[in-house]
Design a protein around this motif. Structure first.
Motif, PDB file in Angstrom:
ATOM      1  N   GLN A  36       0.819  -1.204   0.000  1.00  0.00           N
ATOM      2  CA  GLN A  36       0.000   0.000   0.000  1.00  0.00           C
ATOM      3  C   GLN A  36       0.858   1.261   0.000  1.00  0.00           C
ATOM      4  OE1 GLN A  36      -3.397   0.104   2.611  1.00  0.00           O
ATOM      5  NE2 GLN A  36      -3.629  -2.121   2.579  1.00  0.00           N
ATOM      6  N   ARG A  37       1.968   1.226   0.715  1.00  0.00           N
ATOM      7  CA  ARG A  37       2.836   2.401   0.736  1.00  0.00           C
ATOM      8  C   ARG A  37       3.439   2.665  -0.646  1.00  0.00           C
ATOM      9  NH1 ARG A  37       7.283   2.595   5.084  1.00  0.00           N
ATOM     10  NH2 ARG A  37       7.327   4.745   4.320  1.00  0.00           N
ATOM     11  N   MET A  38       3.859   1.592  -1.336  1.00  0.00           N
ATOM     12  CA  MET A  38       4.415   1.788  -2.671  1.00  0.00           C
ATOM     13  C   MET A  38       3.324   2.214  -3.646  1.00  0.00           C
ATOM     14  SD  MET A  38       7.133   1.993  -4.459  1.00  0.00           S
ATOM     15  CE  MET A  38       8.447   1.107  -3.589  1.00  0.00           C
ATOM     16  N   ALA A  39       2.129   1.656  -3.509  1.00  0.00           N
ATOM     17  CA  ALA A  39       1.025   2.060  -4.380  1.00  0.00           C
ATOM     18  C   ALA A  39       0.697   3.533  -4.198  1.00  0.00           C
ATOM     19  CB  ALA A  39      -0.205   1.206  -4.095  1.00  0.00           C
ATOM     20  N   SER A  40       0.660   3.994  -2.951  1.00  0.00           N
ATOM     21  CA  SER A  40       0.393   5.418  -2.686  1.00  0.00           C
ATOM     22  C   SER A  40       1.476   6.300  -3.303  1.00  0.00           C
ATOM     23  CB  SER A  40       0.318   5.667  -1.181  1.00  0.00           C
ATOM     24  OG  SER A  40      -0.770   4.969  -0.621  1.00  0.00           O
ATOM     25  N   SER A  41       2.697   5.804  -3.316  1.00  0.00           N
ATOM     26  CA  SER A  41       3.815   6.558  -3.892  1.00  0.00           C
ATOM     27  C   SER A  41       3.701   6.612  -5.414  1.00  0.00           C
ATOM     28  CB  SER A  41       5.142   5.943  -3.459  1.00  0.00           C
ATOM     29  OG  SER A  41       5.234   5.894  -2.042  1.00  0.00           O
ATOM     30  N   ILE A  42       3.272   5.510  -6.017  1.00  0.00           N
ATOM     31  CA  ILE A  42       3.042   5.493  -7.465  1.00  0.00           C
ATOM     32  C   ILE A  42       1.951   6.504  -7.832  1.00  0.00           C
ATOM     33  CG2 ILE A  42       2.108   4.075  -9.347  1.00  0.00           C
ATOM     34  CD1 ILE A  42       3.571   1.672  -8.036  1.00  0.00           C
ATOM     35  N   ILE A  43       0.896   6.541  -7.033  1.00  0.00           N
ATOM     36  CA  ILE A  43      -0.186   7.516  -7.261  1.00  0.00           C
ATOM     37  C   ILE A  43       0.340   8.936  -7.116  1.00  0.00           C
ATOM     38  CG2 ILE A  43      -2.375   8.395  -6.358  1.00  0.00           C
ATOM     39  CD1 ILE A  43      -3.056   5.488  -5.584  1.00  0.00           C
ATOM     40  N   ALA A  44       1.138   9.167  -6.081  1.00  0.00           N
ATOM     41  CA  ALA A  44       1.675  10.513  -5.839  1.00  0.00           C
ATOM     42  C   ALA A  44       2.540  10.985  -7.002  1.00  0.00           C
ATOM     43  CB  ALA A  44       2.489  10.518  -4.538  1.00  0.00           C
ATOM     44  N   ARG A  45       3.196  10.047  -7.662  1.00  0.00           N
ATOM     45  CA  ARG A  45       4.034  10.408  -8.812  1.00  0.00           C
ATOM     46  C   ARG A  45       3.242  10.459 -10.120  1.00  0.00           C
ATOM     47  NH1 ARG A  45       7.936   7.398  -5.643  1.00  0.00           N
ATOM     48  NH2 ARG A  45       7.348   5.388  -6.533  1.00  0.00           N
ATOM     49  N   SER A  73      -6.250  -4.075  -4.679  1.00  0.00           N
ATOM     50  CA  SER A  73      -7.622  -3.755  -4.297  1.00  0.00           C
ATOM     51  C   SER A  73      -8.335  -4.985  -3.752  1.00  0.00           C
ATOM     52  CB  SER A  73      -8.382  -3.188  -5.499  1.00  0.00           C
ATOM     53  OG  SER A  73      -9.740  -2.978  -5.176  1.00  0.00           O
ATOM     54  N   ALA A  74      -8.163  -6.113  -4.416  1.00  0.00           N
ATOM     55  CA  ALA A  74      -8.794  -7.352  -3.939  1.00  0.00           C
ATOM     56  C   ALA A  74      -8.222  -7.769  -2.590  1.00  0.00           C
ATOM     57  CB  ALA A  74      -8.588  -8.458  -4.968  1.00  0.00           C
ATOM     58  N   HIS A  75      -6.916  -7.593  -2.424  1.00  0.00           N
ATOM     59  CA  HIS A  75      -6.271  -7.957  -1.160  1.00  0.00           C
ATOM     60  C   HIS A  75      -6.710  -7.044  -0.022  1.00  0.00           C
ATOM     61  CE1 HIS A  75      -3.311  -9.268   1.695  1.00  0.00           C
ATOM     62  NE2 HIS A  75      -2.617  -8.150   1.648  1.00  0.00           N
ATOM     63  N   ALA A  76      -6.965  -5.773  -0.331  1.00  0.00           N
ATOM     64  CA  ALA A  76      -7.337  -4.783   0.691  1.00  0.00           C
ATOM     65  C   ALA A  76      -8.845  -4.587   0.778  1.00  0.00           C
ATOM     66  CB  ALA A  76      -6.653  -3.450   0.384  1.00  0.00           C
ATOM     67  N   ALA A  77      -9.615  -5.580   0.325  1.00  0.00           N
ATOM     68  CA  ALA A  77     -11.064  -5.420   0.249  1.00  0.00           C
ATOM     69  C   ALA A  77     -11.705  -5.096   1.603  1.00  0.00           C
ATOM     70  CB  ALA A  77     -11.687  -6.683  -0.337  1.00  0.00           C
ATOM     71  N   HIS A  78     -11.080  -5.550   2.702  1.00  0.00           N
ATOM     72  CA  HIS A  78     -11.618  -5.268   4.036  1.00  0.00           C
ATOM     73  C   HIS A  78     -11.484  -3.796   4.405  1.00  0.00           C
ATOM     74  CE1 HIS A  78      -7.302  -5.896   4.445  1.00  0.00           C
ATOM     75  NE2 HIS A  78      -7.349  -5.145   5.526  1.00  0.00           N
ATOM     76  N   ASP A  79     -10.539  -3.105   3.751  1.00  0.00           N
ATOM     77  CA  ASP A  79     -10.320  -1.667   3.969  1.00  0.00           C
ATOM     78  C   ASP A  79     -10.989  -0.937   2.804  1.00  0.00           C
ATOM     79  OD1 ASP A  79      -9.418   0.924   4.232  1.00  0.00           O
ATOM     80  OD2 ASP A  79      -7.307   0.412   4.435  1.00  0.00           O
ATOM     81  N   HIS A  80     -12.259  -0.618   2.969  1.00  0.00           N
ATOM     82  CA  HIS A  80     -13.059  -0.135   1.848  1.00  0.00           C
ATOM     83  C   HIS A  80     -12.497   1.146   1.237  1.00  0.00           C
ATOM     84  CE1 HIS A  80     -15.952  -3.216   2.666  1.00  0.00           C
ATOM     85  NE2 HIS A  80     -16.170  -2.781   3.892  1.00  0.00           N
ATOM     86  N   ALA A  81     -11.992   2.042   2.074  1.00  0.00           N
ATOM     87  CA  ALA A  81     -11.472   3.311   1.550  1.00  0.00           C
ATOM     88  C   ALA A  81     -10.244   3.079   0.686  1.00  0.00           C
ATOM     89  CB  ALA A  81     -11.140   4.257   2.706  1.00  0.00           C
ATOM     90  N   SER A  82      -9.329   2.231   1.164  1.00  0.00           N
ATOM     91  CA  SER A  82      -8.120   1.950   0.392  1.00  0.00           C
ATOM     92  C   SER A  82      -8.457   1.221  -0.897  1.00  0.00           C
ATOM     93  CB  SER A  82      -7.145   1.114   1.220  1.00  0.00           C
ATOM     94  OG  SER A  82      -6.673   1.844   2.333  1.00  0.00           O
ATOM     95  N   ALA A  83      -9.318   0.217  -0.794  1.00  0.00           N
ATOM     96  CA  ALA A  83      -9.704  -0.531  -1.987  1.00  0.00           C
ATOM     97  C   ALA A  83     -10.331   0.380  -3.031  1.00  0.00           C
ATOM     98  CB  ALA A  83     -10.665  -1.660  -1.614  1.00  0.00           C
ATOM     99  N   ALA A  84     -11.167   1.300  -2.563  1.00  0.00           N
ATOM    100  CA  ALA A  84     -11.813   2.237  -3.488  1.00  0.00           C
ATOM    101  C   ALA A  84     -10.788   3.144  -4.158  1.00  0.00           C
ATOM    102  CB  ALA A  84     -12.850   3.073  -2.741  1.00  0.00           C
ATOM    103  N   THR A  85      -9.755   3.536  -3.424  1.00  0.00           N
ATOM    104  CA  THR A  85      -8.691   4.368  -3.998  1.00  0.00           C
ATOM    105  C   THR A  85      -7.972   3.638  -5.123  1.00  0.00           C
ATOM    106  OG1 THR A  85      -8.341   5.564  -1.923  1.00  0.00           O
ATOM    107  CG2 THR A  85      -6.513   5.554  -3.491  1.00  0.00           C
ATOM    108  N   TYR A  86      -7.632   2.384  -4.893  1.00  0.00           N
ATOM    109  CA  TYR A  86      -6.923   1.614  -5.919  1.00  0.00           C
ATOM    110  C   TYR A  86      -7.824   1.351  -7.122  1.00  0.00           C
ATOM    111  CZ  TYR A  86      -4.138   0.902  -1.730  1.00  0.00           C
ATOM    112  OH  TYR A  86      -3.425   1.097  -0.580  1.00  0.00           O
ATOM    113  N   GLU A  87      -9.088   1.040  -6.858  1.00  0.00           N
ATOM    114  CA  GLU A  87     -10.027   0.809  -7.964  1.00  0.00           C
ATOM    115  C   GLU A  87     -10.185   2.069  -8.811  1.00  0.00           C
ATOM    116  OE1 GLU A  87     -13.585  -0.514  -6.088  1.00  0.00           O
ATOM    117  OE2 GLU A  87     -12.677  -2.391  -5.360  1.00  0.00           O
ATOM    118  N   GLN A  88     -10.260   3.211  -8.150  1.00  0.00           N
ATOM    119  CA  GLN A  88     -10.403   4.458  -8.887  1.00  0.00           C
ATOM    120  C   GLN A  88      -9.165   4.755  -9.724  1.00  0.00           C
ATOM    121  OE1 GLN A  88     -12.843   6.313  -9.576  1.00  0.00           O
ATOM    122  NE2 GLN A  88     -11.763   8.017 -10.549  1.00  0.00           N
ATOM    123  N   TYR A  89      -7.983   4.422  -9.196  1.00  0.00           N
ATOM    124  CA  TYR A  89      -6.768   4.684  -9.969  1.00  0.00           C
ATOM    125  C   TYR A  89      -6.685   3.748 -11.173  1.00  0.00           C
ATOM    126  CZ  TYR A  89      -2.199   6.778 -10.705  1.00  0.00           C
ATOM    127  OH  TYR A  89      -1.150   7.495 -11.234  1.00  0.00           O
TER     128      TYR A  89
END
Length: 404
Positions: A36-45, A73-89
């Motif tokens: 998740q930290r690397m994914a957030s960094s990819i989004i930030a870039r 997103s599938a792995h983080a499905a329990h964290d709805h906000a995070s999963a939604a962020t990845y799905e949106q990206y």
């Protein structure tokens, strides 16, 4: 398929996870999720969003980000906000490729086979008939028919005459398979047979009998300066190209299984996976747990541990062990080696930035057979900082480790 019990046991031993339930749960809560930290960094870039200005590899950058974020997103499905962020990206990335990949003829001439890496996300978003996502997915599928081929039916990777690369299989096979199994009127049998043919041709032409590894690609005309006069194969095993091929195998097997395809297709790919991964395991560097830029030249002057290939092999080994695609005797070793490789990547190639984002290092920029394909060429190519081909592959490997 449920993960074998031994995988969790091995992970606990490898990372010294406390054995009591309370302490294990506490550590799990505070342990950083590198995926998740690397994914957030990819989004930030802003990576993985196609602009048309990033050259021929830009479509692949988008596609591999989509695949990594879909898995996350599938792995983080329990964290709805995070999963939604990845799905949106994923949606943002897939939307960005539509202007460039919606004309089958242009697609097949302008971009390498890597363009097809976007197909799975476009299919997932094709909920409405006539939607732009469906138009782009259909254009990508048609571009396979228009892609030039050698005399054996092997797809040219790009514009170089008669040259086929391992690289293209990660993009081709999962999309070709999913489209054939889920879209009515897609000529399923012929398409799946053709998908197998592409794996087979690369296997037959590039496999090294001595090591069991596959070299970067082959020239069916055998006229390239680097081509073996008998097989047409290039001389060296380039880590990332082999990594694309191993990921293509494990991801396509999963789709064939999920979509209940005729058993012969899974059996053929499973046989290749189970023959190739022991050779990959044997090639791992025992000191670091990573893989070399030129896999079959360990320790040679100029060679180095390359981060994108290491992430790809880590992912392939861990996923293959988790889903039961490796023999029972081999799977425990595969899980240990895959997890160790991801840890080495975290310790040596992940960069902690002052702003809290993660950087990524150690990924070679590009290696093309449109070159001498010499040893000096491969080890002399520049390292690209924050290459999303490496960081997105690291996300995939990290998801697999976190599933342990």
């Amino acid at each position: 398929m449920r993960a074998p019990v031994y995988v969790a046991t091995l992970a606990a031993a490898l990372f010294s996870v406390p054995t009591t339930a309370a302490t294990a749960a506490a550590e799990k809560d505070c342990k950083p999720k590198y995926s998740q930290r690397m994914a957030s960094s990819i989004i930030a870039r802003g990576q993985g969003v196609m602009t048309g200005l990033g050259g021929a590899s830009e479509a692949l950058q988008a596609g591999v980000v989509q695949k990594a974020f879909t898995a996350l997103s599938a792995h983080a499905a329990h964290d709805h906000a995070s999963a939604a962020t990845y799905e949106q990206y994923v949606r943002v990335s897939a939307t960005s490729v539509i202007p460039f990949l919606s004309n089958a003829l242009t697609d097949s001439l302008t971009y390498p086979m890597d363009r097809l890496s976007n197909g799975n996300a476009l299919l997932a978003l094709s909920t409405a008939k006539g939607s732009l996502y469906r138009i782009a997915a259909d254009a990508l599928r048609e571009s396979i028919n228009l892609n030039r081929r050698n005399s054996e039916g092997g797809l040219w990777y790009f514009v170089y005459p008669y040259w086929s690369y391992l690289d293209g299989m990660y993009s081709l096979a999962p999309f070709y398979t999913l489209y054939s199994l889920t879209r009515p009127g897609s000529n399923r049998t012929a398409s799946l047979d053709d998908m197998l043919l592409q794996f087979d041709l690369l296997w037959r032409h590039t496999r090294h009998n001595a090591t069991g590894l596959l070299s970067h690609g082959y020239d069916a005309s055998r006229t390239a300066v680097w081509a073996d006069p008998v097989t047409g194969a290039s001389p060296y095993v380039w880590g990332r190209s082999l990594g694309w091929y191993t990921m293509a195998l494990v991801d396509t097997i999963e789709i064939l299984e999920k979509e209940k395809a005729p058993s012969k297709y899974k059996a053929s790919l499973l046989d290749k996976f189970q023959n190739l991964m022991p050779a990959v395991l044997k090639a791992v560097d025992p000191r670091t747990g990573g893989w070399w830029q030129i896999v079959d030249q360990p320790g040679k002057a100029g060679n180095y541990i390359e981060s994108s290939a290491t992430a790809m092999f880590s992912y392939s080994l861990l996923k293959g062990a988790r889903l039961g695609y490796l023999p029972k005797k081999l799977a425990p070793t595969a899980a240990i080696v895959g997890a160790r490789a991801q840890k080495y990547l975290t310790d040596h190639f992940v960069v902690e930035n002052a702003d809290g984002t993660l950087g990524w290092n150690g990924t070679v920029a590009v290696c093309s057979l449109n070159s001498t394909a010499s040893y000096e060429y491969y080890v002399g190519q520049p390292i690209l900082y924050n290459s999303v081909l490496g960081s997105a592959s690291y996300v995939l490997a990290s998801v697999e480790v976190e599933k342990l």
